[in-house]
Motif scaffolding. Structure first.
Motif, PDB file in Angstrom:
ATOM      1  N   LEU A  11      32.463 -48.655  49.675  1.00  0.00           N
ATOM      2  CA  LEU A  11      31.742 -48.390  48.432  1.00  0.00           C
ATOM      3  C   LEU A  11      31.736 -49.625  47.547  1.00  0.00           C
ATOM      4  O   LEU A  11      30.743 -49.946  46.906  1.00  0.00           O
ATOM      5  CB  LEU A  11      32.392 -47.237  47.677  1.00  0.00           C
ATOM      6  CG  LEU A  11      32.047 -45.826  48.157  1.00  0.00           C
ATOM      7  CD1 LEU A  11      32.953 -44.815  47.483  1.00  0.00           C
ATOM      8  CD2 LEU A  11      30.601 -45.501  47.874  1.00  0.00           C
ATOM      9  N   LEU A  12      32.868 -50.291  47.524  1.00  0.00           N
ATOM     10  CA  LEU A  12      32.997 -51.427  46.622  1.00  0.00           C
ATOM     11  C   LEU A  12      32.129 -52.586  47.048  1.00  0.00           C
ATOM     12  O   LEU A  12      31.732 -53.411  46.236  1.00  0.00           O
ATOM     13  CB  LEU A  12      34.464 -51.868  46.537  1.00  0.00           C
ATOM     14  CG  LEU A  12      35.384 -50.828  45.920  1.00  0.00           C
ATOM     15  CD1 LEU A  12      36.829 -51.211  46.140  1.00  0.00           C
ATOM     16  CD2 LEU A  12      35.109 -50.681  44.436  1.00  0.00           C
ATOM     17  N   ALA A  13      31.818 -52.644  48.336  1.00  0.00           N
ATOM     18  CA  ALA A  13      31.012 -53.759  48.830  1.00  0.00           C
ATOM     19  C   ALA A  13      29.531 -53.581  48.507  1.00  0.00           C
ATOM     20  O   ALA A  13      28.749 -54.510  48.642  1.00  0.00           O
ATOM     21  CB  ALA A  13      31.200 -53.899  50.337  1.00  0.00           C
ATOM     22  N   LEU A  14      29.171 -52.399  48.097  1.00  0.00           N
ATOM     23  CA  LEU A  14      27.757 -52.168  47.810  1.00  0.00           C
ATOM     24  C   LEU A  14      27.347 -52.850  46.515  1.00  0.00           C
ATOM     25  O   LEU A  14      28.092 -52.831  45.538  1.00  0.00           O
ATOM     26  CB  LEU A  14      27.481 -50.673  47.667  1.00  0.00           C
ATOM     27  CG  LEU A  14      27.573 -49.816  48.924  1.00  0.00           C
ATOM     28  CD1 LEU A  14      27.443 -48.354  48.538  1.00  0.00           C
ATOM     29  CD2 LEU A  14      26.498 -50.202  49.924  1.00  0.00           C
ATOM     30  N   PRO A  15      26.129 -53.370  46.467  1.00  0.00           N
ATOM     31  CA  PRO A  15      25.609 -53.870  45.194  1.00  0.00           C
ATOM     32  C   PRO A  15      25.491 -52.697  44.224  1.00  0.00           C
ATOM     33  O   PRO A  15      25.277 -51.558  44.652  1.00  0.00           O
ATOM     34  CB  PRO A  15      24.218 -54.408  45.536  1.00  0.00           C
ATOM     35  CG  PRO A  15      24.168 -54.485  47.006  1.00  0.00           C
ATOM     36  CD  PRO A  15      25.170 -53.549  47.564  1.00  0.00           C
ATOM     37  N   ILE A  18      22.585 -50.163  44.549  1.00  0.00           N
ATOM     38  CA  ILE A  18      22.658 -49.187  45.639  1.00  0.00           C
ATOM     39  C   ILE A  18      23.712 -48.140  45.311  1.00  0.00           C
ATOM     40  O   ILE A  18      23.523 -46.950  45.553  1.00  0.00           O
ATOM     41  CB  ILE A  18      22.982 -49.884  46.974  1.00  0.00           C
ATOM     42  CG1 ILE A  18      21.917 -50.931  47.271  1.00  0.00           C
ATOM     43  CG2 ILE A  18      23.091 -48.869  48.087  1.00  0.00           C
ATOM     44  CD1 ILE A  18      22.042 -51.589  48.615  1.00  0.00           C
TER      45      ILE A  18
END
Lengths: 576, 117
Positions: A11-15, A18
């Protein structure tokens, strides 16, 4: 769906775009659950984008308005909290009295919601669409910087407009009754929303205090600090006591509104950007001013803490009661005396409160059966049109043919508000047209009567009586239904009915024709919010009557302003 | 600034599979929907996220929204404990922080039971 290694890093890697698109599909509770799970998620869940998406999903105001409003709050999350709390208040609220109609439309204002009463009136000189419609403010709930609610009652006393600050006690998701009360208020941040359980649960025991005149010497330090939530709930008091309490509190908390802050409660409906920006600037100023007044608890009276001041002694219950009043953050401590039915612990502060509750109410033909002694407004369920219920919703109407704007030679036309709903009865579907506002000077049938009821499965055998309308356009009847229209019956309370037909004609108009008398009621759809934004504000009544008009009357109680500068002696009020 | 990861071969292959199905001339809407369901249903979580990023990067609207919805569906109506367990998260909040944050979000749980008079 078992993830293997990454944990929350997915989740944290998502921009954040998004991420907010994903969370948009989630309920606010699920979003908060994510935020509660760990520090990193808490940080990204707090993002403005996430909560803008949630605000937008509510569909209360357009996205552009949300963006404008964001300037007045600390975050979209705060704005969301406000919106989700006041959401159930939006819509049409009514009261039985006066019988001509009492319609309060609660709609978004400016970082606020505003309750506007549409008063009984005739159609304005510019016709249906541009009236302008006459309205008066009833109450306002403003969103402060942190997203909490500040409640103001509106009213007019001795020719001056006032606002009466109070607190928004609670709003049920499925509320159908809006109550104005006086409640003890605990010492906490002004305007913070609390969702409190019923009073009885908070009370350990009812505390009654007897004060005699000799107590006037008690200093502040000797007073016992009030326990939380002691006392009888307002709703259990007798009518007279409730009325008196409301009158006392409103007279004490009222705030004078400077003229500059008295013009607009919401931006006017205009086409050009420049005027709109002007309105917005005025509204920002007004909001800041009102919020400051709310916080300070400024009033007409000086703060007199600790000292006694005899207020207009008013009777509460059977004995003279009011000994002293103490102002704390805009709310007033009321010390009650012998025999009083309202028991408040010494040191409690009390104030005006608005509570939206859910009650079991019976209704007859889409009109709720109302209590006649509660200071309350009742919600009308408005259904949106859908397949099979094409005509559901709010319509405006006038009598007479051809319909059209009043002119020099034609007398004014009384404006009717009709709510159309559908009901299944004995295997048939009925379309019911409920009258909720009537602009005549003296009412013929009770508020909430069904002006006509037709059977949607029975086409009418009658032909439309006229060939053309006021512009000599040919009348094209799309559909017709058979039914009955209201007629004089057994006294005022029990109207009768006579046969008639409902015609659906071009331009989306509905026309009901009484067969025998050939009386005609023409209806067209109304967008009440737009009408109010183009409308004309008129003076309110005194605050408590302005909220809920309890006196039974058959005439237009809102028409008594013929001497005001608004030149309201115009025939639009249809006063006598 | 979070950089978009480059699309790996596996994800790209899946995206292409999706595109092929959706650009077939003779595929009905019904068939496409069925395909989408099966396609997304079996995907592992990690792959789903990659697919979302890839679809966003390549600007494939349909796939992107489908995948986002699928990810959201998986998180609906789940408790905080479930989130922690599923994502293998250790909560590093101190107990005071926890109390503070719970208060901050308390409003989201209010109004679940309506107040009857």
């Amino acid at each position: 769906m078992v993830p293997d290694f990454c944990g929350s890093s997915l989740l944290l890697a998502l921009p954040d775009d998004i991420f907010s698109l994903i969370t948009r599909s989630l309920s606010p509770r699920d979003v908060c659950s994510l935020g509660l799970s760990c520090r990193d998620l808490h940080a990204i869940v707090a993002s403005d984008k996430v909560w803008l998406a949630q605000c937008d999903k509510l569909r209360l105001v357009p996205c552009s308005t949300l963006i404008e409003w964001r300037k007045g709050v600390c975050s979209y999350k705060a704005l969301f909290r406000f919106l989700v709390n006041i959401h159930p208040l939006l819509g049409i609220w009514v009261h039985q009295n006066p019988e001509l109609g009492n319609v309060v439309y609660v709609m978004p204002g400016f970082l606020s919601v505003v309750g506007c009463r549409i008063i009984p009136q005739e159609v304005g000189p510019l016709g249906f669409e541009d009236g302008p419609i006459l309205w008066t403010p009833v109450f306002e709930i403003i969103c402060n910087y942190e997203g909490s609610a500040a409640f103001f009652l509106h009213g007019r006393e001795q020719g001056t407009d006032f606002v009466y600050p109070g607190f928004l006690k609670s709003v049920d998701r499925n509320c159908n009754v809006l109550l104005l009360e006086v409640e003890p208020r605990h010492q906490r941040n002004g305007g913070k929303l609390a969702y409190s359980k019923s009073f009885a649960h908070e009370v350990d025991k009812e505390v009654s205090r007897r004060l005699s005149r000799s107590d006037s010497g008690i200093s502040k330090s000797q007073r016992i600090v009030g326990q939380k939530g002691s006392g009888m709930p307002f709703s259990r008091l007798g009518f007279g006591d409730r009325r008196r309490l409301l009158d006392i509190v409103t007279s004490q908390v009222r705030l004078n509104v400077p003229d500059t802050a008295n013009e607009l409660l919401f931006p006017r409906l205009r086409n050009d950007e420049v005027h709109w920006q002007e309105d917005v600037a005025i509204l920002y100023e007004r909001r800041l001013l009102l919020l400051q007044m709310y916080k300070r608890g400024d009033g007409n009276n000086d703060l007199k803490s600790g000292s006694e001041s005899l207020l207009n002694p008013t009777e509460l219950g059977s004995t003279e009661v009011c000994k002293s009043l103490e102002c704390t953050s805009g709310y007033y401590a009321l010390q009650v005396g012998d025999g009083a039915q309202a028991h408040y612990t010494k040191g409690d502060t009390i104030g005006l409160s608005l509570r939206a509750a859910t009650m079991k109410l019976s209704s007859y033909r889409a009109w709720p059966n109302m209590h006649d002694s509660r200071f309350a407004l009742y919600k009308l369920p408005i259904r949106a049109p859908k397949a099979g219920h094409e005509y559901a919703g709010l319509w405006g109407g006038t009598f007479g043919w051809p319909p059209g704007r009043p002119s020099e030679d034609k007398p004014g036309k009384a404006l009717f508000f009709i709510l159309i709903s559908y009901e299944e009865s004995e295997g048939q579907q009925l379309l019911i047209a409920t009258k909720i506002l009537e602009g005549t000077s003296y009412v013929l049938h009770p508020n909430g009567s069904a002006m006509f009821i037709v059977n949607t499965a029975q086409p009418s055998m009658d032909t439309f009586p006229w060939d053309s309308d006021e512009n000599s356009n040919h009348i094209d009847v799309k559909q017709s239904f058979m039914g009955e229209g209201i007629a004089n019956g057994y006294g005022f309370r029990y109207p009768g009915s006579k046969p008639g037909s409902l015609f659906v004609i071009q331009n989306g108009l509905l026309v009901f024709v009484w067969k025998e008398s050939r009386a005609v009621l023409t209806l067209q759809r109304l967008n009440l919010e737009d009408l109010l934004r183009k409308g004309e504000r008129v003076p309110s009544l005194s605050p408590v009557s302005n909220f809920a008009y309890l006196t039974k009357t058959y005439s237009n109680v809102f028409s008594g302003f013929s001497n005001s500068s608004n030149a309201l002696s115009s025939p639009r009020y249809a006063s006598f | 600034m979070i950089p978009l990861p480059l699309i790996d071969g596996r994800t790209l292959a899946r995206v292409i599979t999706y595109l092929n199905k959706h650009t077939e001339d003779d595929a009905s809407d019904e068939a496409k929907r069925k395909f989408d369901e099966e396609f997304l249903y079996g995907m592992e979580v990690g792959v789903l996220y990659d697919a979302a990023l890839a679809a966003n990067y390549l600007d494939i609207g349909g796939l992107f929204h489908e995948v986002c919805q699928r990810i959201a569906d998986g998180m609906m109506n789940k408790s905080v404990e479930w989130v922690r367990k599923t994502f293998h998260i250790e909560s590093e909040f101190t107990s005071e922080e926890e109390v503070q944050i719970k208060k901050e979000y308390a409003w989201a749980w209010e109004g679940v039971d309506s107040n009857a008079d």
